[in-house]
Scaffold this motif. Structure first.
Motif: not given
Length: 248
Positions: A35-37, A43-46, A89-94, A155-165
């Motif tokens: 997601l951060s990319e 693409e996410l599902k693939t 498909s559930w990956l497309e939803q919160l 600290k400055t989080l990694l992009p995926e950590e920010r998405i996680g928060v």
């Protein structure tokens, strides 16, 4: 289930997660990385399919992909891949319930539903979250992380950590709003930077005053309450106010 074109009599059984809640910590971090990319839903599902199946040595062909699975070679068509991707498909939803990275470095997360944090911490999170929705300032997510992961040093989080928060608090807030329906009333007014800080401060003050009944000597005690205990009281007061309005 896939029926490989190279082995028409053999069915390829892929075991995939069926919901956000089934993801392992590593799988969840991988999703947040994708997601951060800026990956599209397809693409996410693939990428998730190739990683989790797992399909190895994937090579694109004119009709689909060539890959290896469990030591055997398969040629899968684009149609076959499209069919199996629907299982993700559930990956497309919160997420329906709060999910989060269980740790950042050595810092452990609080409970996913925010149980155990103080009302004061919730107010801090809410102010930072609302600020992020308006400004998209990533440093606000970094600040939120120090509350959600109490032992985490700034600290400055990694992009995926920010998405996680963001995903964590967004889903926790969604769950809380569904639980305390009288207190959390949906607004159709879009967020605005105009007077945002003043509005947030006023909302916070109103909530604290409602809990203290105007007795400032109780403010410190109220701020240290468990967030859910505080919200139960605020929700009850909101319900009583609604009932009084109906009588009038």
């Amino acid at each position: 289930r896939l029926d490989p074109t190279t082995s028409p009599m053999e069915t390829l059984n892929l075991i995939l997660p069926k919901s956000w809640q089934e993801l392992s910590p590593d799988q969840l971090r991988y999703v947040f990385f994708l997601l951060s990319e800026g990956c599209s839903p397809a693409e996410l599902k693939t990428y998730a399919l190739f990683r989790w199946a797992p399909l190895q040595d994937v090579q694109k062909t004119d009709i689909g992909v060539f890959c290896r699975y469990a030591g055997k070679e398969y040629h899968l068509t684009s149609l076959q891949l499209a069919e199996v991707l629907t299982a993700l498909s559930w990956l497309e939803q919160l997420p329906a319930v709060p999910v989060r990275l269980s740790s950042i470095g050595k810092a452990q997360a609080v409970e996913a539903d925010l149980t155990g944090i103080t009302f004061e911490s919730f107010l801090i999170l809410e102010n930072l979250y609302q600020g992020y929705l308006v400004t998209k300032d990533d440093t606000l997510l970094d600040e939120m992380a120090t509350v959600l992961y109490p032992s985490l040093k700034p600290k400055t989080l990694l992009p995926e950590e920010r998405i996680g928060v963001f995903y964590w608090y967004a889903t926790a807030k969604q769950s809380i709003a569904k639980t305390y329906t009288h207190f959390f009333v949906t607004s159709d007014v879009p967020p605005s930077t105009t007077g945002m800080q003043e509005r947030l401060q006023q909302a916070m003050n109103n909530q604290i005053r409602a809990l203290t009944k105007g007795d400032i000597t109780k403010e410190a005690l109220v701020l240290k309450m468990d967030v859910h205990r505080a919200l139960v009281e605020l929700d009850a007061q909101a319900r009583e106010y609604e009932e009084l309005k109906k009588i009038k």
